[in-house]
Scaffold this motif. Structure first.
Motif, PDB file in Angstrom:
ATOM      1  N   LEU A  24       0.758  -1.258  -0.062  1.00 44.41           N
ATOM      2  CA  LEU A  24      -0.025   0.013   0.100  1.00 44.41           C
ATOM      3  C   LEU A  24       0.986   1.150  -0.071  1.00 44.41           C
ATOM      4  CD1 LEU A  24      -2.733  -1.188   2.406  1.00 44.41           C
ATOM      5  CD2 LEU A  24      -3.079  -1.247   0.161  1.00 44.41           C
ATOM      6  N   GLU A  26       1.521   3.792  -1.935  1.00 39.27           N
ATOM      7  CA  GLU A  26       0.548   5.024  -2.273  1.00 39.27           C
ATOM      8  C   GLU A  26      -0.334   5.422  -1.232  1.00 39.27           C
ATOM      9  OE1 GLU A  26      -2.213   1.588  -3.407  1.00 39.27           O
ATOM     10  OE2 GLU A  26       0.141   2.138  -3.577  1.00 39.27           O
ATOM     11  N   ARG A  27      -0.643   4.751  -0.290  1.00 43.57           N
ATOM     12  CA  ARG A  27      -1.704   5.247   0.774  1.00 43.57           C
ATOM     13  C   ARG A  27      -0.769   5.266   2.150  1.00 43.57           C
ATOM     14  NH1 ARG A  27      -6.527   1.029  -0.532  1.00 43.57           N
ATOM     15  NH2 ARG A  27      -6.919   1.806  -2.675  1.00 43.57           N
ATOM     16  N   GLN A  28       0.405   5.387   2.129  1.00 44.09           N
ATOM     17  CA  GLN A  28       1.245   5.241   3.462  1.00 44.09           C
ATOM     18  C   GLN A  28       0.754   6.679   4.120  1.00 44.09           C
ATOM     19  OE1 GLN A  28       4.481   3.199   4.102  1.00 44.09           O
ATOM     20  NE2 GLN A  28       3.054   1.946   2.933  1.00 44.09           N
ATOM     21  N   LEU A  30      -1.980   8.387   4.116  1.00 42.43           N
ATOM     22  CA  LEU A  30      -3.087   8.035   4.578  1.00 42.43           C
ATOM     23  C   LEU A  30      -3.275   7.106   5.840  1.00 42.43           C
ATOM     24  CD1 LEU A  30      -6.224   8.570   4.492  1.00 42.43           C
ATOM     25  CD2 LEU A  30      -6.452   6.558   2.703  1.00 42.43           C
ATOM     26  N   LEU A  31      -2.511   6.120   5.987  1.00 45.84           N
ATOM     27  CA  LEU A  31      -2.355   5.249   6.891  1.00 45.84           C
ATOM     28  C   LEU A  31      -1.704   5.857   8.040  1.00 45.84           C
ATOM     29  CD1 LEU A  31      -1.190   1.861   5.088  1.00 45.84           C
ATOM     30  CD2 LEU A  31      -3.388   2.237   5.973  1.00 45.84           C
TER      31      LEU A  31
END
Length: 318
Positions: A24, A26-28, A30-31
């Motif tokens: 993930l 590309e969602r680092q 957001l996480l």
């Protein structure tokens, strides 16, 4: 020794890669935002909860002393994993040093093992309060509670010291990718480049002892507690007595359900699967559960939190 680098003819691994969220990428960010917000909720629920028990004399009883120890231990557990996870997500850095991995495993599982024994001690407290109420003030004293907490912590950390020593006494000389977001025992053990059969058997035995020992003690205690509750003639009396155990039962079920999965169920090989989500629940949800459950169901805790809030925000400033 526990923190010594393994030596041998092969080159030693100096760091590990934590690949729990590598798929993930590309969602680092957001996480990071989600996990940091959840972590703030954990801290802002546990710290006032601990403070309320500390300053309110009405809560200076054996039950709340044990509850304080459990909540403190749960909060310390998060310090071992979550800050490193947040830094890795924010910076996109997936590495953890060999010594950092050793310390993380020791602290995380040490506090988790402590919690198993503390939950068992809390069950014993409820058993004495319901089954033998006249003997309760004599048997369950502050000194006894302090001894129970000390024994729980000492036993938990000594067992995890043995487990960590078994893991990191093996040579690590090749693969260093851990398919998780923290240094899980079984996944780190798989990276050892020597025969690990004996270490695996010993670790399974020690983990089973930590989990099954307290769990069986809790089950046995609740059998006696249930028998005592059924002897109460009035339905309101039975409900009121059982309600004193409901919060504890909720925490026990959540803790051991996740613990059995994380520690004893074999891990799969995919980088992001149900293992990760269960571990996230164990890391984030479990520490948040204690203050929420006990605050919602317990009028004494609610009152102490209200008084603490009033004293903190409404008292006149000097």
């Amino acid at each position: 020794m526990l923190l010594m680098m393994p030596k041998g003819n092969k080159s030693a691994v100096s760091q590990f890669l934590l690949l729990g969220f590598s798929s993930l990428e590309e969602r680092q960010v957001l996480l990071f935002l989600v996990f940091s917000q959840v972590y703030m909720i954990i801290l802002t629920s546990n710290i006032p909860f601990l403070a309320a028990i500390s300053v309110d004399w009405s809560l200076h009883t054996p039950m709340y002393f044990l509850l304080f120890a459990l909540s403190f231990s749960e909060t310390c557990t998060t310090f071992a994993v979550i800050p490193k996870l947040l830094v890795n997500l924010l910076l996109g850095n997936q590495t953890i040093s060999f010594l950092g991995c050793t310390a993380q495993m020791f602290c995380f599982f040490g506090f988790r093992a402590t919690n198993c024994f503390l939950l068992s001690a809390m069950t014993y407290d409820r058993y004495m309060a319901i089954r033998k109420p006249l003997q309760y003030p004599v048997v369950i004293t502050k000194r006894v509670c302090a001894d129970l907490v000390t024994i729980s912590r000492t036993t938990g950390f000594l067992i995890v010291l043995g487990i960590s020593s078994l893991v990191f006494s093996l040579p690590f000389c090749g693969p260093n990718a851990i398919r998780h977001f923290f240094c899980d025992i079984s996944l780190v053990l798989r990276l050892a480049c020597s025969d690990r059969h004996i270490a695996e058997m010993a670790i399974v035995f020690l983990c089973a002892f930590v989990l099954l020992g307290p769990f069986m003690g809790i089950i046995l205690s609740y059998i006696y507690i249930l028998a005592a509750i059924l002897k109460i003639h009035s339905t309101p009396g039975r409900c009121k007595t059982f309600s004193t155990c409901a919060s504890h039962l909720t925490v026990v079920i959540t803790h051991f359900d996740c613990a059995f999965f994380v520690c004893l169920i074999p891990k799969s090989t995919s980088p992001l699967d149900e293992d990760t989500f269960i571990a996230l629940s164990y890391t984030f949800f479990s520490p948040m559960l204690n203050p929420v459950v006990y605050s919602l169901r317990n009028q004494e805790v609610k009152s102490a939190l209200r008084k603490l809030t009033a004293h903190t925000f409404l008292s006149p400033k000097m």
